[in-house]
Structures are given as C-alpha cells and as structure tokens.
Design a protein around this motif. Structure first.
Motif, short mmCIF file in Angstrom:
data_model
loop_
_atom_site.label_atom_id
_atom_site.label_comp_id
_atom_site.label_asym_id
_atom_site.label_seq_id
_atom_site.Cartn_x
_atom_site.Cartn_y
_atom_site.Cartn_z
N VAL A 185 -17.23 5.80 13.35
CA VAL A 185 -18.01 4.58 13.60
C VAL A 185 -17.83 3.57 12.46
CG1 VAL A 185 -20.38 3.71 13.93
CG2 VAL A 185 -19.75 5.97 14.83
N LEU A 186 -17.69 4.10 11.24
CA LEU A 186 -17.76 3.24 10.06
C LEU A 186 -16.41 3.01 9.37
CD1 LEU A 186 -21.04 4.78 8.60
CD2 LEU A 186 -20.80 2.61 9.81
N GLU A 187 -15.38 3.66 9.86
CA GLU A 187 -14.09 3.59 9.17
C GLU A 187 -13.59 2.15 9.06
OE1 GLU A 187 -11.18 6.03 11.03
OE2 GLU A 187 -9.71 5.76 9.43
N GLN A 188 -13.74 1.37 10.16
CA GLN A 188 -13.25 -0.02 10.17
C GLN A 188 -14.44 -0.97 10.27
OE1 GLN A 188 -9.80 -0.78 10.82
NE2 GLN A 188 -9.01 1.19 11.46
N PRO A 189 -14.64 -1.83 9.27
CA PRO A 189 -15.80 -2.74 9.34
C PRO A 189 -15.72 -3.72 10.52
CG PRO A 189 -14.93 -2.63 7.10
CD PRO A 189 -13.97 -1.88 7.95
N LYS A 190 -14.56 -4.26 10.83
CA LYS A 190 -14.33 -5.13 12.00
C LYS A 190 -15.33 -6.28 12.10
CE LYS A 190 -12.95 -1.23 14.93
NZ LYS A 190 -13.56 -0.39 15.91
N GLY A 191 -15.75 -6.84 10.97
CA GLY A 191 -16.65 -8.00 11.01
C GLY A 191 -18.07 -7.68 11.43
N ARG A 192 -18.43 -6.39 11.44
CA ARG A 192 -19.76 -5.99 11.87
C ARG A 192 -20.72 -5.89 10.68
NH1 ARG A 192 -18.46 -0.38 14.53
NH2 ARG A 192 -17.30 -0.26 12.56
N HIS A 193 -22.02 -5.83 10.95
CA HIS A 193 -23.02 -5.45 9.95
C HIS A 193 -23.61 -4.12 10.37
CE1 HIS A 193 -24.32 -9.25 7.52
NE2 HIS A 193 -23.01 -9.28 7.78
N VAL A 194 -23.93 -3.27 9.39
CA VAL A 194 -24.60 -2.01 9.70
C VAL A 194 -26.00 -2.02 9.09
CG1 VAL A 194 -23.52 -0.79 7.74
CG2 VAL A 194 -24.44 0.52 9.63
N HIS A 195 -26.96 -1.57 9.90
CA HIS A 195 -28.34 -1.40 9.44
C HIS A 195 -28.69 0.08 9.61
CE1 HIS A 195 -29.64 -5.69 9.24
NE2 HIS A 195 -28.57 -5.81 10.00
N CYS A 196 -29.10 0.70 8.53
CA CYS A 196 -29.39 2.14 8.58
C CYS A 196 -30.78 2.41 8.03
CB CYS A 196 -28.34 2.89 7.76
SG CYS A 196 -28.67 4.66 7.61
N CYS A 197 -31.56 3.19 8.75
CA CYS A 197 -32.88 3.62 8.28
C CYS A 197 -33.06 5.07 8.67
CB CYS A 197 -33.98 2.77 8.91
SG CYS A 197 -35.64 3.18 8.31
N GLY A 198 -33.43 5.89 7.70
CA GLY A 198 -33.61 7.30 8.00
C GLY A 198 -33.80 8.08 6.72
N PRO A 199 -33.64 9.39 6.77
CA PRO A 199 -33.80 10.19 5.56
C PRO A 199 -32.78 9.79 4.50
CG PRO A 199 -33.60 11.58 7.51
CD PRO A 199 -33.30 10.19 7.93
N ARG A 200 -33.13 10.06 3.26
CA ARG A 200 -32.28 9.65 2.14
C ARG A 200 -30.85 10.18 2.27
NH1 ARG A 200 -34.24 5.58 -1.22
NH2 ARG A 200 -32.73 5.46 -2.88
N GLY A 201 -30.72 11.44 2.73
CA GLY A 201 -29.38 12.04 2.84
C GLY A 201 -28.51 11.27 3.82
N LEU A 202 -29.09 10.84 4.94
CA LEU A 202 -28.34 10.05 5.93
C LEU A 202 -27.94 8.71 5.33
CD1 LEU A 202 -27.34 9.49 8.85
CD2 LEU A 202 -29.61 8.53 9.30
N MET A 203 -28.88 8.05 4.64
CA MET A 203 -28.56 6.73 4.07
C MET A 203 -27.50 6.86 2.98
SD MET A 203 -32.05 4.49 4.16
CE MET A 203 -33.00 5.42 3.00
N GLN A 204 -27.57 7.94 2.20
CA GLN A 204 -26.56 8.14 1.16
C GLN A 204 -25.19 8.36 1.80
OE1 GLN A 204 -27.40 7.92 -2.32
NE2 GLN A 204 -25.19 7.54 -2.24
N ALA A 205 -25.15 9.13 2.89
CA ALA A 205 -23.88 9.37 3.59
C ALA A 205 -23.30 8.06 4.12
CB ALA A 205 -24.09 10.37 4.73
N VAL A 206 -24.16 7.21 4.69
CA VAL A 206 -23.69 5.92 5.21
C VAL A 206 -23.24 5.03 4.05
CG1 VAL A 206 -24.45 3.82 6.40
CG2 VAL A 206 -25.03 6.06 7.33
N ARG A 207 -23.97 5.06 2.94
CA ARG A 207 -23.55 4.30 1.76
C ARG A 207 -22.14 4.73 1.34
NH1 ARG A 207 -24.91 -0.12 -0.83
NH2 ARG A 207 -22.91 -0.39 0.15
N ASP A 208 -21.94 6.07 1.28
CA ASP A 208 -20.64 6.60 0.84
C ASP A 208 -19.52 6.20 1.80
OD1 ASP A 208 -22.00 7.72 -1.23
OD2 ASP A 208 -21.99 9.77 -0.43
#
Ligand code: FES
Length: 322
Positions: A185-208
C-alpha cells in the motif's frame, strides 16, 4: 484562557455499546440548537466522572451541527478515564466538554488519500470519510485493522454498498504473524497523503514504511492520553537552555515540555503525543531517546520533540536551542 472556563456542559443524548468494549456517546447542546462546527480529524476534551480530562476524536458527520459523536474503548488497564466514562455516563447526563481542536486535519491537496486505522483509531477517520464522501473528492481508501469482527466499531456502516471497493477490513485475531502487510500500500507515494491512527506499534510501522514519502504527506494521530510515552523505567536528566545557560531538571514521569512549563518556559505545543510537530525544538548537544512520529531519521541528531522524547540512557544532559 483559564482551563476551567473552556469547559461547558453538553447533554448526552445517546450512549450505546457499538462493539465489544466500545461505547458510542452522542452529545448535544443542553438547550438544543447548533454546536460550534468541527473539522474532520478534530477531537474533544471532556471531563469524565472521575475528574480526569480525556481527548476523544469526533467520529460523526462534520456537516451535522446538532451532534458531537465519540466512540470510546473501555480500557481496563489505564488511569480509569475510559472506564469512568463507559460505566458512569448515561443518556440524559451532562458532561463538561471543551471546544474541539484538530491536530490531524485533512491538509494539502493530494491526488488521493490513504487511511490506515488500527482498532479504535478508526474514530477520526470516520469523520474524514464522511466528509470526503459528501465532497466527492479526492478518491480515498481505508485499511482498517482490528482483532476480530466483534471488536470492530462501525463495521456495518463500512460495509455499505456505496463504500464498496474503498474499505479493506483485516482481522489478525491478535496474532502478529497474521498482521496485514501494508508495504504494498505504501511502497509508492503516487501523490497521495496517508493518515494513520491506531496503536503505537502500527503508527511506528507506518512511519518506518513512509520514510521515502514527503514529510507533509504523512499524518498521525495518537488517540492515547497526553504524555502516553512515559515509561516506568524513565531516568531523570537535565536540559540546558543554550541561550541563557539555565538548567532544568526533568524527573521520571515528567516530560521535558512539562518540566519547562513548570520552570516558566513556554514551548509551543498542541498534541502532546509526538504526532503533530508543533513542539519541534533544536537539539544542540546530547543524544535523545526519540519517541515521536514526526522527525525523519536525518533530523534526529539536531532536533527533538519535547512533548514525548527524553535523554537516551547514558546521556545526563541535553542542550536545547531555547
Ligand atoms: Fe505535538 Fe509535541 S506537541 S509533537
């Protein structure tokens, strides 16, 4: 403004369990009439019956001025705020509520929006997708990750025919081996914005996984309480303010932001959870234990988010550009 003066009573007009351990509350003006408007991603602060002030994201329709809706997960292990609310508040009660704030706004003008919600982190995203559905643009898609169908709030609503193809729901049964792989889902930014809310582990994974995205295209909201990054084994340390040479002690259980405030030094802040970026401060010397979701890897040697981050073990003093 005086903190207390910010709170005004709202009437609880509905209180119901909407999933296992999740309760929804609808709040209205006590005399009827319209409530101040809110923007998608905003949260309310409310004083629960045991006296604690807690933040809850607004999950209803931002276009509906008659109601504020929140959904709250009853957390047994916390400080008792959610238990007090879920067990102690019934329809008809009055609750002291402070005006909405938004640290998680639908900013920018992306070609599409990606939403990633973990568990009760769905709440601000429900307001966002209600708004985008009404606006009709830009295209969006939601990945909603929960443990089981029974613990998934808004499941029926998200299965509505008009949302077909826009919502992916994944249940992992609590097994890390069954976690959803977000990399495709996140490999190619393609001009998109991502909004993530959830447990810290999920947000850290999305950050990474979004380190290669433009910083302005990645947004996080921590639904936990302010200062939620405090840990029982935190050590005391000192922050030295480079411009005056003044030293401020930061005890365990106190954030740098709180210690500075107690010493009469104000740093602009908002979320107090290391997600909004407001409290970014120059770090001139010392090694920090970064606990935020804002700083990119290459920024960490010279900047610190003082609402959550501390000195790394072995570092007795951080020198701040203050
Ligand atoms: Fe939001 Fe520190 S106040 S990151």
């Amino acid at each position: 403004m005086d903190e207390e003066a910010e709170f005004h009573p709202l009437r609880v007009v509905a209180a119901e369990r909407i999933a296992e351990g999740i309760h929804r509350f609808d709040l209205a003006h006590p005399e009827g009439g319209e409530l101040p408007p809110f923007t998608p991603g905003a949260h309310l602060r409310l004083r629960v019956p045991n006296g604690l002030v807690r933040r809850y994201s607004l999950c209803g329709d931002p276009a509906d001025a008659r109601l504020y809706s929140i959904a709250v997960k009853r957390e047994e292990g916390g400080l008792g705020g959610s238990v007090s609310l879920c067990d102690g508040v019934r329809a008809g009660d009055l609750l002291p509520v402070a005006a909405s704030r938004n640290d998680f706004a639908l900013s920018g003008n992306p070609v599409a929006r990606v939403f990633i919600a973990g568990g009760i982190g769905i709440t601000p995203i429900m307001a966002m997708i209600r708004h985008l559905q009404a606006e009709g643009r830009p295209p969006w898609k939601l990945w909603y990750l929960t443990r089981s169908p029974a613990q998934t709030a808004f499941l029926e609503e998200l299965r509505a025919p008009e949302l077909r193809g826009k919502v992916v729901v994944h249940h992992d049964g609590g097994d890390p081996d069954k976690a959803f792989d977000l990399w495709p889902v996140l490999e190619q930014p393609k001009g998109r914005h991502v909004h993530c809310c959830g447990p810290r582990g999920l947000m850290q994974a999305v950050r990474d996984m979004t380190g290669h995205w433009p910083a302005s295209a990645v947004h996080f909201e921590d639904f936990g309480t302010a200062g939620g990054q405090k840990r029982p084994d935190d050590l005391p340390f000192t922050v030295r303010l480079a411009r005056t040479g003044r030293a401020v002690e930061v005890p365990p259980g106190t954030t740098v932001l709180e210690a500075l405030h107690a010493a009469g030094i104000e740093v602009a802040h908002s979320c107090e959870s290391g997600t909004c970026g407001t409290c970014r401060t120059g770090l001139l010397a010392g090694v920090a234990d970064h606990r935020d979701l804002v700083l990119m890897e290459h920024e960490k040697a010279a900047q610190i988010m003082v609402c959550v981050s501390r000195a790394a073990p072995g570092t007795g003093e951080l020198v701040l550009d203050l």
